[in-house]
Design a protein around this motif. Structure first.
Motif, short mmCIF file in Angstrom:
data_model
loop_
_atom_site.label_atom_id
_atom_site.label_comp_id
_atom_site.label_asym_id
_atom_site.label_seq_id
_atom_site.Cartn_x
_atom_site.Cartn_y
_atom_site.Cartn_z
N GLN A 183 34.17 14.77 102.76
CA GLN A 183 33.21 13.86 102.12
C GLN A 183 33.38 13.92 100.61
N PHE A 184 33.62 12.75 100.00
CA PHE A 184 33.84 12.71 98.55
C PHE A 184 32.51 12.50 97.84
N SER A 185 32.25 13.36 96.85
CA SER A 185 30.97 13.30 96.15
C SER A 185 31.09 12.73 94.74
N CYS A 186 32.32 12.71 94.17
CA CYS A 186 32.47 12.21 92.80
C CYS A 186 33.87 11.63 92.63
N LEU A 187 34.05 10.88 91.54
CA LEU A 187 35.27 10.10 91.36
C LEU A 187 35.56 9.95 89.88
N ALA A 188 36.85 9.94 89.52
CA ALA A 188 37.24 9.66 88.13
C ALA A 188 38.62 9.02 88.12
N VAL A 189 38.86 8.15 87.13
CA VAL A 189 40.17 7.52 86.98
C VAL A 189 40.57 7.67 85.52
N ASP A 190 41.86 7.95 85.28
CA ASP A 190 42.28 8.21 83.89
C ASP A 190 42.37 6.91 83.10
N SER A 191 42.58 7.04 81.78
CA SER A 191 42.51 5.87 80.90
C SER A 191 43.62 4.86 81.17
N SER A 192 44.75 5.30 81.77
CA SER A 192 45.83 4.35 82.09
C SER A 192 45.55 3.60 83.40
N GLY A 193 44.61 4.13 84.19
CA GLY A 193 44.29 3.50 85.49
C GLY A 193 45.29 3.87 86.58
N GLU A 194 46.15 4.85 86.31
CA GLU A 194 47.22 5.20 87.25
C GLU A 194 46.84 6.38 88.14
N ILE A 195 46.07 7.34 87.60
CA ILE A 195 45.73 8.55 88.37
C ILE A 195 44.28 8.47 88.83
N VAL A 196 44.08 8.59 90.13
CA VAL A 196 42.74 8.53 90.73
C VAL A 196 42.42 9.92 91.27
N SER A 197 41.23 10.44 90.93
CA SER A 197 40.85 11.77 91.45
C SER A 197 39.47 11.68 92.08
N ALA A 198 39.28 12.48 93.14
CA ALA A 198 37.97 12.54 93.81
C ALA A 198 37.70 13.97 94.22
N GLY A 199 36.44 14.39 94.09
CA GLY A 199 36.05 15.75 94.44
C GLY A 199 35.36 15.77 95.78
N SER A 200 35.63 16.84 96.54
CA SER A 200 35.07 16.96 97.88
C SER A 200 33.88 17.90 97.86
N GLN A 201 32.86 17.60 98.67
CA GLN A 201 31.70 18.48 98.69
C GLN A 201 31.72 19.45 99.86
#
Length: 898
Positions: free
Chosen positions: A454-472
């Motif tokens: 289950q993903f609880s948070c999300l971030a994308v870098d300034s170029s829009g190329e790298i997507v990250s999500a944290g699991s709870q």
């Protein structure tokens, strides 16, 4: 100084919908506020006024200038729809079921308990008391439910829960003081007079319609002889001396008057009775509306179906299911073309054009609470994610939702835009992160983890190329590539659920916060190893980078906000914010608000666009704004004053406490539509699983607009937007004694434009600045721009951005913007971080005009091509005809020669 500017995400809660006088705008109650939907210009505006509890009924005056808003407890506001302000407060002491102005605008009637009260309508002249009671009408035995007036305001009808309908005279008529109509077997939902007649239609909850014919025309009503009227009034005045509150003139109706009383009086007879449910399925009729000119009856049912019938013959024109929830309110506009429907269960608002069978408006908020929001890079759009699994994109200028994505199968926990503004990303508890394309409105990427988590948070870098999500649940951070959709890496190291992620706007560094009391910094370019670990005293809930990327703000469970220089891993400051959050006490809480606040903390943070202040919010009705440098509280915003929500009061009302606990534990009003409907064995009505509950006030997410002009908060009420009010504030800049409006006009008259602009900005009055700038001839803009001091270039740019939003002088302002940026571009570049909000605000204004004009141009090009094609076709036809005529002439000449 920000002030409330709009409510998005909630389009209808409960209460009656009303069309304005011209029929092009719709007034909808949203909680304790009202929103006005301008259907012709496709805009929505929420008025900056609020009642203490949710609004249950709205009455609009016939001229469209006044409205009466009444809340759940009977507290009323008299509101000017022109000035958008409250004129008068009044308290009716009991819940009011409906309110209606007379067609001539001189009186209005409200129904409460089993009486109808008629008041003198507030006039245009100034009055000490705006609500003066005229008459009190008694008659029904149970609560009154609905009102309708005759066209000439002589009489009105009132429906009741005792299955009867009463016709009362607005004045004392000799042949009609009151009249009671039976004929129904259930609660009266609505009653309607026919046009210019006393004939009546009544509709009841068991889906039955009765048609009543009157033996007297409206002109046949005889005034009461003056002697009788005076005698009755004197008798009432004697009674009134002993009453605590004046009741006005009393009219007491009898359900079964004797023959002597009914002689020479108006008589009604039932001509017909019709039933809506011919198939035999039991379906409650919940609302109805009637348009007198077109004889159109619209009825809404508990199953979400509505019928259109033509009266008095009861011909079915149309039937459609628009929802699976009960239709709570129906309204028809003055022309009879548009029908508005409100469904309170899902918060839906629909406007249907019945002749073309098409939607004019179709809006729905998140029917569970909103959890997350994000601004697009130009500040034009806002994306929201809710616990209902929907992702919605809203236009900030029109306040409408223009696309809803429903691909997620569980609650959405985080949403964000990429830097180009055309891709929306959302993380969900269903174990997916989805990317949506705002060009084609489709889900073009779905990112998943090897093992479902289950993903609880999300971030994308300034170029829009790298997507990250944290699991709870697995305590890991997943990194994907936007281009390929492949999982690039899994970052392990945290020992608790990941609560928040944030990318540095200037570098490829990711900050991750966790319940293990640490914030870890990961360098994406350095083989993705941990760069730094910041250790805190408490579980970390949220982390945010300053827009210039040089500072990191962290909010922890102990209520502290700490600021870090992440390059050197040094804490630079902290704010003790627990006491500023100021919790309210919930109805069922065993401990006081003061004690409960000790365990509370901020759950959402966000920096302002210039990075000088920080907004913080949590499980409270307050949003706090702190100055980062001074670390002091600058302002507290109370986001709601709606006591229909829980945890609003700091102290519980002692009157609601008994020796057994709070009165809130007792489910009152069982069987009402809002309470618990307890069914009998074998009866299909009522649902034991449905409980009446009070939603708790809280702020789930805060975001600052990239333009720096506004900030938004997702709350229990909906999506609230606060923006800078630049209209009313006198805010001079480097003002000296010679700077006066008359001197500015004199300088302008002498054609010293640069000096006039500098003086106008010193006085800082928007209208004056606009006058001066628009007085500059377009061929001299170049010269004026080059001679402007650097300090005033920013101010002129900011003014241009706000003026472009509303002005019609497009080319003129574009010349100004172009010349300023061309001449001062290099100098502005050195202060790009500070100027970014202004430039983005300017870009937003230009982009909006570009979209509007490009559509218009495309349409015009198409029309010109069409016209050319037709003229070409006609020319070819004419040429062909002329050729054939010429050939015929040649043939006849040759025949003659032969």
């Amino acid at each position: 100084p920000s002030q409330f500017s709009g409510l998005l995400g909630t389009v209808y809660r409960r209460g009656n919908l009303s069309f304005t006088r011209d029929g092009s705008s719709l007034v909808s109650p949203v909680g304790n506020r009202i929103s006005v939907f301008d259907l012709k210009n496709n805009k929505c505006e929420t008025y900056p006024l609020a009642t203490r509890l949710n609004i249950v009924c709205v009455g609009l005056s016939p001229d469209g200038s006044l409205a009466i808003l009444i809340d759940e407890e009977g507290a009323a506001l008299l509101v000017s729809l022109i000035g958008k302000c409250v004129i008068h407060h009044f308290y009716f002491h009991k819940p009011v079921h409906s309110v209606s102005f007379s067609p001539d605008g001189k009186k209005f009637v409200i129904t409460k308990d089993n009486v109808a009260l008629m008041y003198h309508a507030p006039g245009r002249k100034r009055e000490f008391n705006a609500f003066v009671l005229d008459k009190t009408y008694y008659g029904p035995y149970d609560e009154t439910t609905c009102i309708d007036w005759t066209d000439d305001s002589k009489c009105f009808a009132v429906g009741s829960k005792d299955m009867s309908t009463w016709v009362f005279g607005a004045e004392r008529w000799a042949n009609l003081i009151y009249y009671s109509l039976g004929g129904h077997k259930d609660i009266i939902v609505a009653c309607f007079f026919e046009e210019n007649s006393l004939d009546l239609y009544t509709v009841s909850q068991d889906a039955a319609l009765c048609v009543w014919q009157c033996d007297t025309e409206l002109d046949g009503l005889k005034p009461m002889p003056p002697k009788d009227a005076a005698r009755e009034k004197n008798a009432e005045k004697d009674d009134e001396e002993f009453l605590e509150e004046p009741k006005g003139e009393e009219i007491r109706g009898k359900a079964n008057p004797n023959e002597q009383e009914t002689r020479d009086k108006v008589k009604y007879s039932r001509v017909a009775k019709y039933f809506f449910n011919k198939e035999g399925d039991f379906n409650n009729l919940t609302s109805a509306a009637y348009h007198k000119k077109t004889h159109l009856l619209v009825t809404g049912f508990a199953s979400g179906i509505f019928h259109l019938h033509e009266l008095p013959d009861f011909n079915l024109i149309h039937s459609l299911s628009i929802s699976d929830q009960r239709i709570a309110s129906i309204s028809i506009n003055c022309t009879g073309d548009w029908i508005a429907f409100g469904c309170s269960g899902l918060g839906q608002l629909l406007v249907w054009e019945w002749q073309s069978e098409s939607y004019v408006l179709k809006q729905q908020g998140h029917f569970n609470s909103m959890v997350s929001l994000a601004y697009s890079p130009d500040g034009q759009y806002i994306v929201t994610g809710g616990e209902d699994g929907k992702v919605k994109v809203w236009n900030t200028s029109s306040s409408f939702c223009f696309v809803t994505f429903t691909e997620h199968t569980s609650g959405v926990t985080a949403v964000t835009f990429t830097s180009n503004g055309y891709v929306v990303l959302s993380a969900s508890l269903d174990g997916t992160v989805r990317a949506f394309d705002l060009h084609r409105y489709r889900n073009f990427r779905t990112f998943t983890s090897p093992r479902p988590s289950q993903f609880s948070c999300l971030a994308v870098d300034s170029s829009g190329e790298i997507v990250s999500a944290g699991s709870q649940d697995s305590f890991e951070i997943f990194i994907w590539s936007m281009q390929s959709g492949r999982l690039l890496d899994v970052l392990s190291g945290h020992e608790g659920p990941i609560s928040s992620l944030s990318f540095n706007p200037m570098k490829c560094v990711l900050a991750s916060a966790s319940w293990d009391k640490t914030v870890k910094l990961w360098d994406m370019l350095d083989s993705w190893r941990t760069k730094e670990t910041l250790i805190l005293n408490s579980d970390v809930l949220v982390v945010a980078f300053r827009p210039d990327g040089k500072e990191l703000a962290v909010a922890a469970l102990n209520g502290q906000i700490t600021f870090w220089d992440h390059e050197n891993a040094v804490q630079t400051g902290s704010i003790e914010g627990r006491h500023d959050l100021q919790m309210g006490r919930k109805e069922l809480d065993k401990i006081t608000a003061k004690q409960a606040a000790k365990g509370k903390s901020f759950t959402t943070l966000c920096y302002s666009a210039d990075g000088q202040s920080i907004l913080a919010g949590g499980l409270s009705k307050f949003v706090c704004i702190y100055n980062v440098k001074e670390q002091i509280l600058m302002k507290k915003f109370e986001i709601s004053c709606n006591f229909s929500l829980d945890a609003m009061e700091e102290y519980l009302d002692r009157r609601k406490m008994t020796e057994f606990g709070s009165m809130a534990l007792i489910d009152e009003g069982a069987g009402d539509e809002d309470g618990v409907a307890i069914p009998l064995p074998g009866v299909k009505r009522g649902d034991m699983s449905y409980r009446h509950f009070k939603p708790e006030i809280r702020v789930t997410c805060l975001r600052f607009s990239p333009t720096g002009r506004s900030w938004a908060a997702t709350t229990t009420e909906g999506l609230l937007i606060y923006s800078l009010d630049s209209g009313l504030i006198f805010d001079p800049f480097e003002l000296d004694i010679d700077v006066t409006p008359s001197n500015i006009h004199k300088t302008l008259h002498q054609k010293e434009y640069t000096m006039a602009i500098i003086m106008a900005f010193k006085l800082n009055e928007k209208k004056l600045i606009q006058e001066v700038i628009e007085a500059v001839p377009s061929n001299e803009v170049d010269v004026v721009c080059s001679s402007l001091p650097d300090l005033y270039v920013e101010k002129v740019l900011e003014f241009l951005a706000s003026a472009l939003e509303i002005s019609c002088h497009l080319e003129f302002y574009l010349i100004w913007a172009h010349k300023l940026l061309m001449l001062h571009g290099q100098k502005l570049k050195t202060r790009s971080v500070k100027l970014l909000p202004v430039i983005q605000f300017l870009q937003k204004s230009i982009q909006r005009h570009f979209e509007d004009i490009s559509k218009l141009c495309e349409w015009n090009i198409y029309n010109i091509k069409y016209a050319l094609a037709i003229s070409q076709q006609r020319g070819m036809k004419r040429l062909a005809e002329e050729t054939s005529v010429h050939e015929d002439d040649l043939d006849s000449d040759s025949d003659y020669l032969m």
